[in-house]
Scaffold this active site. Sequence first.
Site, PDB file in Angstrom:
ATOM      1  N   HIS A 159       0.841  -1.161  -0.191  1.00  0.00           N
ATOM      2  CA  HIS A 159      -0.041   0.032   0.095  1.00  0.00           C
ATOM      3  C   HIS A 159       0.836   1.039  -0.079  1.00  0.00           C
ATOM      4  CE1 HIS A 159      -3.578   2.413   1.541  1.00  0.00           C
ATOM      5  NE2 HIS A 159      -2.573   3.056   1.935  1.00  0.00           N
ATOM      6  N   GLU A 160       1.851   1.328   1.037  1.00  0.00           N
ATOM      7  CA  GLU A 160       2.651   2.481   0.784  1.00  0.00           C
ATOM      8  C   GLU A 160       3.661   2.395  -0.335  1.00  0.00           C
ATOM      9  OE1 GLU A 160       2.229   4.574   3.032  1.00  0.00           O
ATOM     10  OE2 GLU A 160       0.852   3.332   3.946  1.00  0.00           O
ATOM     11  N   HIS A 163       1.939   4.505  -3.098  1.00  0.00           N
ATOM     12  CA  HIS A 163       2.254   5.943  -2.846  1.00  0.00           C
ATOM     13  C   HIS A 163       3.643   6.424  -3.433  1.00  0.00           C
ATOM     14  CE1 HIS A 163      -1.429   6.700  -0.717  1.00  0.00           C
ATOM     15  NE2 HIS A 163      -1.030   5.778   0.388  1.00  0.00           N
ATOM     16  N   GLU A 237      -6.298   7.073  -1.129  1.00  0.00           N
ATOM     17  CA  GLU A 237      -6.177   5.795  -0.151  1.00  0.00           C
ATOM     18  C   GLU A 237      -6.893   4.499  -0.639  1.00  0.00           C
ATOM     19  OE1 GLU A 237      -4.183   5.445   2.570  1.00  0.00           O
ATOM     20  OE2 GLU A 237      -3.628   7.132   2.205  1.00  0.00           O
TER      21      GLU A 237
END
Length: 628
Positions: A159-160, A163, A237
Amino acid sequence: MNFFEQQARARRSSSRLVFLFALAVAGIVLAIDLAVALVAGPDPRLLAFTTLAALCVIGLGSLYRLASLRGGGDAVALQFGGTPVPDDARDPSLRRLRNVVEEIAIASGVPVPGLYVLEKETAINAFAAGYSSSDAAIAVTRGALDRLNRDELQGVIAHEFSHVLNGDMRLNIRLIGVLFGILMISLIGRKVLYLGSGSRGRDTAWITVAALVALVVGSIGLFFARMIKASVSRSRERLADASAVQFTRQTAGLAGALKKIAGLPDGARLNDRADAEEASHMLFGDGVGFSGLFATHPPILERIQALEPGFRGEQLERLRSQWALAPPSGLEEDRMMGLDAPRAVLPAHDARLDVTPPMVAAQVGAPEADDYRRADAIVSRMPEALVALAHSRDAVRSLVLGLLLDRDDAVRERQLAEITARLGDGVARGAAMLQGGELAALHPMQRLPLAAIAFPVLRRRPRPDLEVFLDTVHAVVHCDGHVSLFEYCLARLLAVQLRESLDPRRHARFGRRKPGSVRTEFSTLLAVVAQAGNPDDPAAAQRAYLAGLQRVLPRDHMPYAPPGDGVLALDRVWPALDALEPLAKQLMVEAVTAAASHDGRISVAESELLRTICGVLHCPLPPGLEAA
């Protein structure tokens, strides 16, 4: 939405941030002018002075906060309480974290980021920070390390990484900076009230009134700051959750992490509320507890149900009851579920890879399950001694230089002399020993990933040391007058990534140029790629060149003219090509792939060149494509 479309979206988000910031500043300035007009009357000169003063306070506040974050991801992680993960970590949780991050970095084709742990935070949370992939840092809480199993931790880290790949990090840092300026009026009012709370007198009363006005006006800034963060963050998100699932190709890990956030008492809320609010738009989970208009994340149950549509609130209650009696242990779950075993193999050294231009372009910045399995194989089958050296501050220079040493004795002696002259005999002897030992048996697909693992240790060295090291790399590569594909690839990636990490803000920008404005550079790039893939067959090289040109400039007639200096000609094209707009870079990747694979296949060496081109132009490509 592919990587290039996400980059274009991120550029539009930056423009929207500027608009929202201007709107917030206008609201604050109007409120201050209104308050002054009510107290002192509508004096134009006084109103002009207060307007200018308010703009100066906001602008200087933003500039100050952005300057404090100039160091990029490492600076952000340290400011928010992160403790660097030691190079020689013995804690099993830290070693597992490092392994997961290295595998995902290699699978996504970006440098391994700096690693930090928020040791005082028992909640489950994480964030990625930085201006680009070259200065990125990932921080996780101690609660995430203790409570999540390997699959769940992998989901959070993936998930990170989304980004990192999607260009969200630089927007996050800019948000911290500009929003600090908006909040300056409120901060000044609070500070004045605190300092003047014990004083008496008429002048003090006026100062108190002014401070109270500043607090009220500052609440407008706080409102806008929270609204801006919420509007920018929520959609990103959702996209990051979807990207993490696309990457790992399993929803259980990410869903499991979200369930533990929802089912454990600490959840995702951080103890340091001031830091949590400033960084709320960067966090994996809601670290503050905002809801409604100010919520920076979708509701946790909604996020879980997006991954597991059949999940219900009653199941969450059962998990809460179960974990209240026996809190989960991530490492224990790993042992019970067998999540620490390698799951893939590497292709043969001489394998040729079956690719198509659209397939490669689709893989840029969008690694999938196969890429993760291949990265797992690359890391798990890498000799432990080499991985330990990549994590060693003392040995990492010898390791990377050992990768560049030539097999020819005479050439190698000249290279070692260059190393000794600049870095000393100890580094040279270490490089020679490694080149004749463990490095000689390294699989070709493990060489650039090994350098990627070494990258975080290298970038922490002082700037003068890095400059000398890069000068040494250049001397070693050029000492025999011939630069091989691998030498060029490794040296160029090191130079670009390490120099960007020294001054991350300078390189954090989106390009805007169109393909038609860089025709010469495209021609040179495609000619080099075609020549590198067909060194002994000029006719085949010309066909490869034309296949690439047809992809990117189909209406232009630019004859095939291989540059005399071979791969070194690429040094002249990087600035112009890196300034291309995101969707033009997609065409560029497809064109280069078409040239490298005009017969439908590419070698491992060509794959390394393709990855280097993509890496230098900030289009991260996974370490391998589908083997035939």
